[in-house]
Write an enzyme that holds these catalytic residues in place. Structure first.
Site, PDB file in Angstrom:
ATOM      1  N   ILE A   1      37.268  15.866  28.749  1.00 31.71           N
ATOM      2  CA  ILE A   1      35.830  16.264  28.359  1.00 31.71           C
ATOM      3  C   ILE A   1      35.141  16.746  29.571  1.00 31.71           C
ATOM      4  O   ILE A   1      35.371  16.576  30.729  1.00 31.71           O
ATOM      5  CB  ILE A   1      35.259  14.942  27.931  1.00 31.71           C
ATOM      6  CG1 ILE A   1      33.677  15.011  27.376  1.00 31.71           C
ATOM      7  CG2 ILE A   1      35.348  13.746  29.035  1.00 31.71           C
ATOM      8  CD1 ILE A   1      33.079  13.759  26.813  1.00 31.71           C
ATOM      9  N   CYS A   2      34.021  17.418  29.085  1.00 21.77           N
ATOM     10  CA  CYS A   2      33.221  18.064  30.118  1.00 21.77           C
ATOM     11  C   CYS A   2      33.911  19.159  30.953  1.00 21.77           C
ATOM     12  O   CYS A   2      34.401  20.124  30.377  1.00 21.77           O
ATOM     13  CB  CYS A   2      32.525  17.054  30.995  1.00 21.77           C
ATOM     14  SG  CYS A   2      31.069  17.461  32.070  1.00 21.77           S
ATOM     15  N   HIS A   3      34.088  19.043  32.337  1.00 20.14           N
ATOM     16  CA  HIS A   3      34.748  19.732  33.180  1.00 20.14           C
ATOM     17  C   HIS A   3      36.355  19.802  33.525  1.00 20.14           C
ATOM     18  O   HIS A   3      36.746  20.404  33.894  1.00 20.14           O
ATOM     19  CB  HIS A   3      34.060  19.727  34.757  1.00 20.14           C
ATOM     20  CG  HIS A   3      32.697  20.436  34.895  1.00 20.14           C
ATOM     21  ND1 HIS A   3      31.548  19.737  34.195  1.00 20.14           N
ATOM     22  CD2 HIS A   3      32.262  21.434  35.247  1.00 20.14           C
ATOM     23  CE1 HIS A   3      30.426  20.389  34.505  1.00 20.14           C
ATOM     24  NE2 HIS A   3      30.882  21.485  35.024  1.00 20.14           N
TER      25      HIS A   3
END
Length: 181
Positions: free
Chosen positions: A111-113
């Site tokens: 998730i995300c970065h």
């Protein structure tokens, strides 16, 4: 769905992890009867959680990545934040650990970065992913197709790859990873 008897590794760097992106999927795994295990990229006994840039809780690590064997786990979660995947992608043992999950056909959720670590593991070429929007060019340069969706489950590789954009997407992300695991 039940994760009873399943062990899920959560790989984080001791430099810090976006807390909610660790705790929400962790709780989803526990809720479905799975056993989450906190694997840290170093020998540090604890991991610092962050709420964006502010320090939050600390978490006790279960073991370091150099002591973790992919064969002991049914899936892998890569929480985001900026510091966590940035540190992991420069850690050869962490990158090898991530790549081994994918090579073994085991599901990986990021998730995300966190897709930065997937890029370093050369695991995104030919796959469709989502992420924090600033990774769009990085993923494209690494051969992935980036889409702006709450959650993406790509099954084109040897194992499912579940990706999501941001903390607001955590309910969909946690549901998708629980189903894939």
């Amino acid at each position: 769905m039940s994760l009873s008897g399943k062990k899920i590794a959560f790989l984080v760097a001791d430099e810090g992890v976006e807390q909610i992106e660790l705790t929400d999927p962790w709780q989803a795994v526990q809720k479905e009867g799975g056993r989450p295990v906190l694997v840290v990229g170093s020998d540090s006994p604890t991991v610092q959680g962050f709420n964006h840039l502010d320090k939050a809780d600390t978490f006790d690590a279960d073991l370091s990545v150099d002591r973790a064997g992919v064969e002991d786990y049914d899936g892998l979660v890569l929480p985001g934040g900026v510091a966590n995947p940035d540190a992991l992608r420069t850690n050869p043992q962490a990158v090898t650990f991530v790549k081994a999950f994918l090579d073994a056909g085991k599901p990986v959720a990021a998730i995300c970065h966190a897709p930065w670590t997937l890029i370093e593991a050369d695991a995104v070429r030919g796959r469709t992913l989502t992420s924090w929007p600033s990774l769009r060019t990085d993923l494209g340069n690494a051969g992935a197709q980036w889409v702006d969706q709450e959650v993406v489950v790509d099954t084109k590789g040897p194992g499912p790859l579940i990706t999501s954009r941001r903390p607001d997407d955590l309910p969909a992300f946690s549901k998708a990873l629980a189903e894939a695991f």
